[in-house]
Design a protein around this motif. Sequence first.
Motif, PDB file in Angstrom:
ATOM      1  N   ILE A  82      40.503  38.510  40.544  1.00  0.00           N
ATOM      2  CA  ILE A  82      39.812  36.649  40.542  1.00  0.00           C
ATOM      3  C   ILE A  82      41.270  35.898  39.887  1.00  0.00           C
ATOM      4  O   ILE A  82      42.137  36.003  38.816  1.00  0.00           O
ATOM      5  N   ASP A  83      41.578  34.492  40.781  1.00  0.00           N
ATOM      6  CA  ASP A  83      42.282  33.618  39.524  1.00  0.00           C
ATOM      7  C   ASP A  83      41.162  31.475  39.568  1.00  0.00           C
ATOM      8  O   ASP A  83      41.947  31.274  39.479  1.00  0.00           O
ATOM      9  N   GLN A  84      40.124  32.531  39.531  1.00  0.00           N
ATOM     10  CA  GLN A  84      39.706  31.338  39.361  1.00  0.00           C
ATOM     11  C   GLN A  84      37.516  31.752  39.055  1.00  0.00           C
ATOM     12  O   GLN A  84      37.150  32.641  39.675  1.00  0.00           O
ATOM     13  N   VAL A  85      37.108  31.515  37.783  1.00  0.00           N
ATOM     14  CA  VAL A  85      36.237  31.448  37.706  1.00  0.00           C
ATOM     15  C   VAL A  85      35.414  30.593  38.310  1.00  0.00           C
ATOM     16  O   VAL A  85      35.405  29.196  38.042  1.00  0.00           O
ATOM     17  N   PRO A  86      33.798  31.479  39.363  1.00  0.00           N
ATOM     18  CA  PRO A  86      32.915  30.517  39.647  1.00  0.00           C
ATOM     19  C   PRO A  86      31.529  30.072  38.542  1.00  0.00           C
ATOM     20  O   PRO A  86      30.873  30.609  37.882  1.00  0.00           O
ATOM     21  N   THR A  87      31.941  28.979  37.217  1.00  0.00           N
ATOM     22  CA  THR A  87      31.387  28.136  36.826  1.00  0.00           C
ATOM     23  C   THR A  87      31.296  26.653  37.346  1.00  0.00           C
ATOM     24  O   THR A  87      32.295  25.946  37.979  1.00  0.00           O
ATOM     25  N   PRO A  88      29.667  25.786  36.823  1.00  0.00           N
ATOM     26  CA  PRO A  88      29.955  24.576  36.631  1.00  0.00           C
ATOM     27  C   PRO A  88      30.139  23.692  35.618  1.00  0.00           C
ATOM     28  O   PRO A  88      30.446  22.822  35.747  1.00  0.00           O
ATOM     29  N   PRO A 186      52.095  42.245  37.029  1.00  0.00           N
ATOM     30  CA  PRO A 186      53.100  41.851  36.995  1.00  0.00           C
ATOM     31  C   PRO A 186      53.700  40.109  38.519  1.00  0.00           C
ATOM     32  O   PRO A 186      53.339  41.042  39.399  1.00  0.00           O
ATOM     33  N   TYR A 187      53.861  39.571  38.384  1.00  0.00           N
ATOM     34  CA  TYR A 187      54.054  38.810  39.738  1.00  0.00           C
ATOM     35  C   TYR A 187      52.900  38.388  40.700  1.00  0.00           C
ATOM     36  O   TYR A 187      53.192  38.265  41.997  1.00  0.00           O
ATOM     37  N   GLY A 188      52.127  38.872  40.637  1.00  0.00           N
ATOM     38  CA  GLY A 188      50.918  38.990  40.911  1.00  0.00           C
ATOM     39  C   GLY A 188      50.781  40.048  42.016  1.00  0.00           C
ATOM     40  O   GLY A 188      49.690  40.123  43.283  1.00  0.00           O
ATOM     41  N   SER A 189      51.149  41.171  41.912  1.00  0.00           N
ATOM     42  CA  SER A 189      51.327  42.132  42.731  1.00  0.00           C
ATOM     43  C   SER A 189      50.211  43.309  42.899  1.00  0.00           C
ATOM     44  O   SER A 189      50.278  43.637  41.611  1.00  0.00           O
ATOM     45  N   TYR A 190      49.489  43.487  43.677  1.00  0.00           N
ATOM     46  CA  TYR A 190      49.067  45.010  43.497  1.00  0.00           C
ATOM     47  C   TYR A 190      48.731  44.431  45.249  1.00  0.00           C
ATOM     48  O   TYR A 190      48.732  44.900  46.196  1.00  0.00           O
ATOM     49  N   ASP A 191      48.021  46.455  44.824  1.00  0.00           N
ATOM     50  CA  ASP A 191      47.482  46.948  46.231  1.00  0.00           C
ATOM     51  C   ASP A 191      45.686  47.415  46.166  1.00  0.00           C
ATOM     52  O   ASP A 191      45.941  48.019  44.244  1.00  0.00           O
ATOM     53  N   ARG A 192      45.393  48.099  47.065  1.00  0.00           N
ATOM     54  CA  ARG A 192      44.446  49.418  46.384  1.00  0.00           C
ATOM     55  C   ARG A 192      44.419  50.879  45.578  1.00  0.00           C
ATOM     56  O   ARG A 192      43.628  50.662  44.674  1.00  0.00           O
ATOM     57  N   THR A 193      46.045  50.373  45.533  1.00  0.00           N
ATOM     58  CA  THR A 193      46.173  51.456  44.545  1.00  0.00           C
ATOM     59  C   THR A 193      46.152  51.165  42.549  1.00  0.00           C
ATOM     60  O   THR A 193      45.948  51.404  42.321  1.00  0.00           O
ATOM     61  N   THR A 194      46.377  49.888  42.967  1.00  0.00           N
ATOM     62  CA  THR A 194      46.759  49.204  41.859  1.00  0.00           C
ATOM     63  C   THR A 194      44.825  49.167  41.051  1.00  0.00           C
ATOM     64  O   THR A 194      44.751  49.229  39.948  1.00  0.00           O
ATOM     65  N   LEU A 206      41.041  42.463  37.667  1.00  0.00           N
ATOM     66  CA  LEU A 206      42.655  41.832  37.969  1.00  0.00           C
ATOM     67  C   LEU A 206      42.491  40.321  37.545  1.00  0.00           C
ATOM     68  O   LEU A 206      41.591  39.346  38.572  1.00  0.00           O
ATOM     69  N   VAL A 207      43.214  39.483  36.964  1.00  0.00           N
ATOM     70  CA  VAL A 207      42.944  38.534  36.623  1.00  0.00           C
ATOM     71  C   VAL A 207      44.814  37.856  36.721  1.00  0.00           C
ATOM     72  O   VAL A 207      45.381  38.146  36.827  1.00  0.00           O
ATOM     73  N   LEU A 208      44.076  36.950  38.371  1.00  0.00           N
ATOM     74  CA  LEU A 208      45.529  35.901  38.373  1.00  0.00           C
ATOM     75  C   LEU A 208      45.444  34.652  37.976  1.00  0.00           C
ATOM     76  O   LEU A 208      45.328  34.807  36.771  1.00  0.00           O
ATOM     77  N   TRP A 209      45.963  33.843  38.481  1.00  0.00           N
ATOM     78  CA  TRP A 209      45.682  32.417  38.252  1.00  0.00           C
ATOM     79  C   TRP A 209      45.852  31.107  39.722  1.00  0.00           C
ATOM     80  O   TRP A 209      46.523  31.586  41.028  1.00  0.00           O
ATOM     81  N   ARG A 210      45.457  30.365  39.656  1.00  0.00           N
ATOM     82  CA  ARG A 210      45.108  29.148  40.540  1.00  0.00           C
ATOM     83  C   ARG A 210      46.057  27.933  40.214  1.00  0.00           C
ATOM     84  O   ARG A 210      46.228  27.952  41.049  1.00  0.00           O
TER      85      ARG A 210
END
Length: 270
Positions: A82-88, A186-194, A206-210
């Motif tokens: 997620i980098d943005q929460v779907p909310t009004p 870290p660094y927004g780095s991930y894969d399926r194993t993560t 997993l929380v990233l950022w927009r």
Amino acid sequence: MTRARGPAAVLTAALLLTGCAQSVDPIERLGKKAAEGVRPHTTAPDQRYRAWGLARPLARSPVHPARPLAERTGADAPPPVIDQVPTPDPVVFLTYDDGAERDPRFVDMVRELKLPVTLFLTDSVAAPGYRHFARLHALGAGIQNHTVDHRAPAGLPYAGQRAEICGQQERLRAALGVRPRLFRPPYGSYDRTTLRAAADCGISALVLWRAALTPAGLAYAHGPHHLCPGDIVLVGPDESRGPALRTRTVRVLREAQGRGLTVGRLEDYL
């Protein structure tokens, strides 16, 4: 019937108009408080937001008790990214990484503005200052997982990724009494194993950022080049030893207020 005159009449009429009339005459009640040594409340509205460089107070955000993400995505599904929460709701979410900056004035800022923040902590960086983060946690700050040693997860074997994530779960539990359910790689780095390792460590998202604050201003990973409802904002470590964390936070708050937004608590939405 005679009509009341003087200040009592004015105050009584005002209370009736607002639906707040009481059986005891308000002037009499105030006089009684004074006689008892209790001073009427005459403090001016809280102006502390001005001391932090804001032109107006932060609007309070709606409160939405979070449901476990497993209920929404299926218990067997991998954690969403997620980098943005779907909310009004007109809210953005302030997040901070690592734990290198431990400015006591930032604690004051969180307290005085009642500012919701989420801290993704790396043990090798934050551990010397866990008492600082305990103070923030006592004020309502969310404490979440950012690995033990800040290694980029993608490409690491399962055992290494699990050790980084589960290891930090245990260290934060021991140091601060929390067991995070959110993880920022870290660094927004991930894969399926993560995703598999994170799920096995009790992580629900997993929380990233927009949006991320840079020396040049807010930079956006995708979408509109301005803050939008639900944006997760990274107020990152100051690699250049520039403005203090509280100064950079105010910069984001001004941007948010300029878009008609306020700050929500990420954990209330995820």
